[in-house]
Write a protein that holds these residues in place. Structure first.
Motif: not given
Lengths: 296, 296
Positions: B78, B81, B149, B154, B158, B181-182, B185
């Protein structure tokens, strides 16, 4: 270079390209990030690191279906590090292998993300069930690779390089920096490839690790010499950048003649190690010569 | 918020901070890159993701010495990122948690490298011999995290977000983007935490995964609402950036009232799932309320 070696190198270059392509293109290949990752990792690189895996594997006749995983994870790590190194905030390079770098062809954000994604991919490959070695060995590889490239390894070396606080004469400092930035990944290639061999012998393991460590130095010093002597067209990237950026290199610290002398000494040390190894070292021998004598 | 929860959250926040600090500070703490990594990852974050691990762990009484490894690897991912998201080429944010972002306090190059190094560190932690779970489970975690990720997770989300090609009304597209993106995770937190529990039950596993998936949405929609309604001082980062950047968010796509309505519906769905789980869900319940009702 013998005809046999040329054939072997071509074959294994194609092999690793296909293997890497499989991972990148298999899934959702229509997205931009896949395109950026492909541009940054499947771009006609020389694949010295992958070839080194296969060449070491020839000594102990290691299964190539196993070496593919190690070689591709190292090449993806190498590609990620180049994409990030080329960024404007880092080395600010527009050219790589004669083509526009990722942030030039796409943009900075996508280049940063592609590097990030390729790092994850490298660890992903080493964790796959289709990678047919013991779980314990896979974890050893992941543990060692993450250490090799992390904040006590490659990233630390790059951070020191960017800081650029070395002074003329600090040859020990430069050696340490280059060891972190380039050398440790070469060491990893040696120890990783040997870890997955069928009949690992501790003596050969030590020899291979020493050889890879010296080869990392030769690779870096040759890079510095090429940056000093070559031009953009031959090099496929911007030449003379180190001088322009006032970077301390083996050439700027020692002068071009002394740098060549040290490089030649390391190369002789490598040959001595190779001569002491029994098994098929033909391809390893020629590959190292190629790395030493390369013009770009 | 009950006194019990406040105590529990404080205790576990300190626990994870100490654990993360150990990895960052133990070795060569005097180098710049360690300083940048510390600034970017030990900076008073709310640690929602780590707390979520521990709160889920309370249900099946999972050993906290095991959860520490999962929670810290997620928090390092986290942090990486966020450091990269904040870069000028990405979201160009000067503030994070009320403090200058890494590229402002140090420089862009060191910020890129710190993000890179923290990613490696996350995988390193999951591969450590001191992480006392089966090797097979460790590899499952590494395999799943690298997928979560990476360029199909992820990083892809992004990349899509930066491309910013969504049009008004494309709520499905936004949901997909935010999921990548979120959301993924958050899903990983649920499945990973459950994987290492002593008595994993398939039904609870599915419930927890669904809950985490919904929580990922609530987290993101709340973020969008806060960006729309809050100010810099309360938020600890630059507010109103989404509007300024013409980013499509739940608020810009649906309007503020509809966004709040959907968020409230997801929150009710989560509560329903929690009520159906037997075991100690007290802390999970309060944590989710805290995430939903947060003002920064």
């Amino acid at each position: 270079m013998t005809e046999d070696f040329r054939f072997w190198a071509d074959e294994h270059q194609k092999r690793i390209e296909n293997f890497m392509m499989r991972f990148l293109k298999e899934e959702s290949s229509n997205s931009l990030i896949h395109e950026v990752c492909s541009h940054g990792s499947l771009n006609g690189g020389k694949r010295f690191r992958a070839l080194l895996c296969y060449a070491i594997g020839e000594i102990s006749k290691t299964d190539k279906l196993i070496l593919d995983y190690i070689a591709s994870s190292i090449e993806f790590i190498h590609a990620y590090s180049l994409i990030h190194d080329d960024l404007p905030a880092m080395d600010n390079d527009d050219l790589r292998r004669g083509k526009p770098t990722c942030h030039i062809k796409f943009n900075e954000a996508q280049a940063i993300l592609a590097g990030d994604g390729l790092q994850s991919l490298a660890f992903h490959i080493l964790s796959l069930p289709s990678f047919l070695i013991d779980d314990q060995k896979k974890l050893k590889l992941i543990n060692s690779l993450s250490n090799t490239i992390g904040i006590n390894g490659m990233v630390k070396g790059q951070s020191l390089d960017i800081e650029n606080t070395l002074k003329i004469g600090e040859i020990k400092g430069l050696e340490k920096l280059q060891e972190l930035k380039t050398g440790l990944l070469f060491n990893f290639i040696g120890s990783a490839t040997y870890l997955v061999s069928d009949n690992p012998s501790e003596i050969i393991n030590i020899k291979i690790t020493n050889l890879c460590s010296l080869l990392g130095k030769v690779y870096q010093i040759t890079d510095d010499i090429l940056d000093y002597e070559s031009n953009d067209k031959v090099l496929g990237k911007t030449s003379g950048k180190d001088r322009k950026d006032n970077k301390l290199t083996y050439v700027s610290l020692l002068g071009i003649n002394e740098a060549k002398k040290i490089n030649s000494k390391y190369f002789d040390d490598i040959k001595e190690i190779i001569n002491s190894i029994s098994g098929n070292t033909i391809f390893l021998n020629e590959l190292i010569l190629k790395i030493y004598q390369r013009v770009h």
